[in-house]
Motif scaffolding. Structure first.
Motif, PDB file in Angstrom:
ATOM      1  N   VAL A  25      -2.339   9.865  -0.491  1.00 55.33           N
ATOM      2  CA  VAL A  25      -1.048   9.179  -0.526  1.00 55.33           C
ATOM      3  C   VAL A  25      -0.434   9.373  -1.903  1.00 55.33           C
ATOM      4  O   VAL A  25      -1.121   9.236  -2.926  1.00 55.33           O
ATOM      5  CB  VAL A  25      -1.194   7.671  -0.234  1.00 55.33           C
ATOM      6  N   LEU A  26       0.856   9.697  -1.937  1.00 58.62           N
ATOM      7  CA  LEU A  26       1.606   9.845  -3.182  1.00 58.62           C
ATOM      8  C   LEU A  26       2.760   8.854  -3.166  1.00 58.62           C
ATOM      9  O   LEU A  26       3.440   8.693  -2.147  1.00 58.62           O
ATOM     10  CB  LEU A  26       2.175  11.264  -3.311  1.00 58.62           C
ATOM     11  N   THR A  27       3.000   8.205  -4.293  1.00 59.53           N
ATOM     12  CA  THR A  27       4.137   7.289  -4.379  1.00 59.53           C
ATOM     13  C   THR A  27       4.695   7.292  -5.798  1.00 59.53           C
ATOM     14  O   THR A  27       3.931   7.458  -6.758  1.00 59.53           O
ATOM     15  CB  THR A  27       3.739   5.857  -3.956  1.00 59.53           C
ATOM     16  N   PRO A  28       6.010   7.130  -5.939  1.00 57.39           N
ATOM     17  CA  PRO A  28       6.576   7.104  -7.293  1.00 57.39           C
ATOM     18  C   PRO A  28       6.154   5.862  -8.066  1.00 57.39           C
ATOM     19  O   PRO A  28       5.962   4.783  -7.485  1.00 57.39           O
ATOM     20  CB  PRO A  28       8.098   7.091  -7.037  1.00 57.39           C
ATOM     21  N   CYS A  29       6.011   6.032  -9.365  1.00 54.55           N
ATOM     22  CA  CYS A  29       5.777   4.905 -10.282  1.00 54.55           C
ATOM     23  C   CYS A  29       6.432   5.324 -11.595  1.00 54.55           C
ATOM     24  O   CYS A  29       5.863   6.127 -12.355  1.00 54.55           O
ATOM     25  CB  CYS A  29       4.284   4.630 -10.460  1.00 54.55           C
ATOM     26  N   LYS A  30       7.608   4.808 -11.848  1.00 54.14           N
ATOM     27  CA  LYS A  30       8.424   5.367 -12.932  1.00 54.14           C
ATOM     28  C   LYS A  30       7.921   5.006 -14.329  1.00 54.14           C
ATOM     29  O   LYS A  30       8.167   5.741 -15.294  1.00 54.14           O
ATOM     30  CB  LYS A  30       9.879   4.952 -12.767  1.00 54.14           C
ATOM     31  N   ASP A  31       7.212   3.855 -14.450  1.00 53.33           N
ATOM     32  CA  ASP A  31       6.726   3.462 -15.773  1.00 53.33           C
ATOM     33  C   ASP A  31       5.576   2.474 -15.593  1.00 53.33           C
ATOM     34  O   ASP A  31       5.112   2.233 -14.475  1.00 53.33           O
ATOM     35  CB  ASP A  31       7.844   2.855 -16.632  1.00 53.33           C
ATOM     36  N   TYR A  32       5.111   1.899 -16.710  1.00 56.71           N
ATOM     37  CA  TYR A  32       3.953   1.015 -16.680  1.00 56.71           C
ATOM     38  C   TYR A  32       4.329  -0.467 -16.762  1.00 56.71           C
ATOM     39  O   TYR A  32       3.490  -1.299 -17.097  1.00 56.71           O
ATOM     40  CB  TYR A  32       3.001   1.371 -17.820  1.00 56.71           C
ATOM     41  N   SER A  33       5.567  -0.810 -16.441  1.00 57.40           N
ATOM     42  CA  SER A  33       5.954  -2.223 -16.429  1.00 57.40           C
ATOM     43  C   SER A  33       5.225  -2.932 -15.288  1.00 57.40           C
ATOM     44  O   SER A  33       4.886  -2.328 -14.268  1.00 57.40           O
ATOM     45  CB  SER A  33       7.464  -2.370 -16.259  1.00 57.40           C
ATOM     46  N   GLN A  34       4.970  -4.234 -15.467  1.00 55.28           N
ATOM     47  CA  GLN A  34       4.137  -4.963 -14.515  1.00 55.28           C
ATOM     48  C   GLN A  34       4.685  -4.904 -13.092  1.00 55.28           C
ATOM     49  O   GLN A  34       3.948  -4.615 -12.145  1.00 55.28           O
ATOM     50  CB  GLN A  34       3.985  -6.429 -14.951  1.00 55.28           C
ATOM     51  N   GLY A  35       5.969  -5.167 -12.929  1.00 50.98           N
ATOM     52  CA  GLY A  35       6.542  -5.144 -11.595  1.00 50.98           C
ATOM     53  C   GLY A  35       6.459  -3.783 -10.945  1.00 50.98           C
ATOM     54  O   GLY A  35       6.172  -3.673  -9.742  1.00 50.98           O
ATOM     55  N   GLU A  36       6.677  -2.747 -11.733  1.00 48.78           N
ATOM     56  CA  GLU A  36       6.641  -1.377 -11.191  1.00 48.78           C
ATOM     57  C   GLU A  36       5.243  -0.995 -10.742  1.00 48.78           C
ATOM     58  O   GLU A  36       5.058  -0.442  -9.655  1.00 48.78           O
ATOM     59  CB  GLU A  36       7.150  -0.397 -12.252  1.00 48.78           C
ATOM     60  N   VAL A  37       4.227  -1.279 -11.565  1.00 50.14           N
ATOM     61  CA  VAL A  37       2.875  -0.857 -11.198  1.00 50.14           C
ATOM     62  C   VAL A  37       2.332  -1.682 -10.036  1.00 50.14           C
ATOM     63  O   VAL A  37       1.615  -1.156  -9.174  1.00 50.14           O
ATOM     64  CB  VAL A  37       1.907  -0.906 -12.405  1.00 50.14           C
ATOM     65  N   GLU A  38       2.687  -2.968  -9.974  1.00 48.75           N
ATOM     66  CA  GLU A  38       2.219  -3.780  -8.853  1.00 48.75           C
ATOM     67  C   GLU A  38       2.804  -3.283  -7.537  1.00 48.75           C
ATOM     68  O   GLU A  38       2.100  -3.173  -6.522  1.00 48.75           O
ATOM     69  CB  GLU A  38       2.573  -5.248  -9.087  1.00 48.75           C
TER      70      GLU A  38
END
Length: 383
Positions: free
Chosen positions: A6-19
């Protein structure tokens, strides 16, 4: 049916983004429904050495914290650990934890590993490694999650899911394994033996910011903006290699996995959820290792073995000292399993007649003064 990768975008390491990205990447694999209250789960991170998260050499603490929270919400007892290159004791590893931002893991409800005892592994089915010593905290887990970092690598071309489990070998013992398996093919087979012994329940790839160039510690951060996950480290690696422009034949761990039928010949034969093309990095700065010619010499016929031997010689790579960066600290000489490096007039000297090309010196040089050097013939032929 579950996808292979599975591949999914994760634009940065901010908490909301990584969760959000972690939830998306795990959901097609069944999420964490297999986690039951009271389960002991070990997260095997990549904490290779004393480098800050922004250097892109280690699994980012924001991702680890998000996963810890997801697991503890389900009642799991979570420990995060690794055996970095160097001493495997509380004083040394504490420094690595501090440098890599791992204290945040405890604030998120997990534990850092402080058990530095050893265990003995027996794997009769192993191709090359049937007995080995490993970090005992892994033996106490009901399940292992392999949370790796996508980077270039001097010996293996790429380090990702499969190579990350080499961190199960206690730090000071790692050079011994390089000495036991100096041929990259056998070293790769040893890594696959470890993967098959530990059988991590999940492999998650931190490819938000990868490392290109002189990896796995001295390279340059490169934003890719991706999380990947799979129940197989080898399938995850096959897709990640494609993203970096690496052919399967150039990555010895992939060749070793294919020998055992653990992956198909190409990533196109896998079921991938997510658009691979969205994450391909065409100008990713790879290390040209010449590994693609290694397995050509594995045939039964004399002519094929001779051709493979010649090709391996022509395309072989060796560590080279960049003298203007070398400070003569001696880290490379101390870690070299073949004891082929000396410090002369304040600079490292590699005695190449004894070099086994494990690239431990290149991996752990704190000044990035060791680089992968290829013969002029190889550079000419592959233009």
């Amino acid at each position: 049916m579950k996808p292979d990768v599975v591949l999914t975008p994760c634009k940065d390491y901010s908490q909301g983004e990584v969760e959000s990205a972690l939830a998306r990447v795990l959901e097609p694999l069944g999420g964490l429904s297999w986690v039951k209250p009271g389960m002991r789960i070990a997260i095997k991170a990549n904490l290779v050495t004393f480098l800050k998260p922004e250097r892109a050499a280690t699994t980012h603490p924001s991702l680890l914290c998000a996963l810890v929270r997801m697991l503890t919400e389900r009642g799991a007892d979570v420990v995060v650990g690794d055996s970095p290159g160097g001493l495997y004791n509380a004083a040394y590893v504490k420094g690595v934890y501090q440098a890599t931002g791992m204290e945040q893991v405890e604030q998120a409800g997990g534990r850092l590993n402080w058990d530095f005892s050893h265990a003995q592994g027996e794997y009769p089915q192993g191709k090359v490694c049937r007995q080995f010593t490993y970090t005992a905290y892994l033996s106490k887990a009901d399940a292992i999650i392999n949370f790796c970092k996508l980077k270039t690598h001097g010996m293996m071309a790429m380090t990702c899911g499969a190579k990350n489990m080499f961190g199960s070998i206690p730090g000071a013992m790692k050079p011994e394994y390089h000495f036991r398996f100096p041929d990259p093919r056998d070293f790769a087979r040893m890594i696959v033996d470890l993967d098959e012994y530990f059988k991590p329940r999940l492999t998650i790839v931190d490819a938000v910011t990868c490392m290109e160039g002189n990896g796995p510690t001295g390279g340059t951060p490169r934003h890719v903006g991706l999380l990947a996950a799979s129940e197989s480290p080898h399938k995850a690696d096959l897709v990640c290699a494609q993203l970096l422009g690496l052919r399967r034949e150039e990555v010895p761990t992939l060749e070793a996995a294919m020998e055992r039928g653990l992956i198909p010949p190409t990533a196109e034969e896998l079921t991938v959820q997510g658009n691979v093309e969205d994450f391909v990095v065409p100008d990713f700065q790879r290390i040209e290792t010449g590994n693609g010619h290694l397995f050509e010499g594995d045939g039964k016929h004399l002519s094929k073995r001779l051709r493979g031997a010649v090709m391996a010689k022509v395309f072989s790579q060796k560590p080279k000292v960049v003298k203007q960066h070398c400070v003569g600290c001696g880290v490379c000489a101390n870690i070299c399993p073949a004891k082929t490096i000396t410090i002369e007039k304040g600079k490292a000297v590699v005695h190449r007649d004894k070099c086994i090309r494990c690239f431990c010196c290149q991996e752990f040089c704190p000044k990035s003064a060791m680089v992968v050097h290829r013969t002029w013939v190889a550079r000419l032929l592959e233009r």
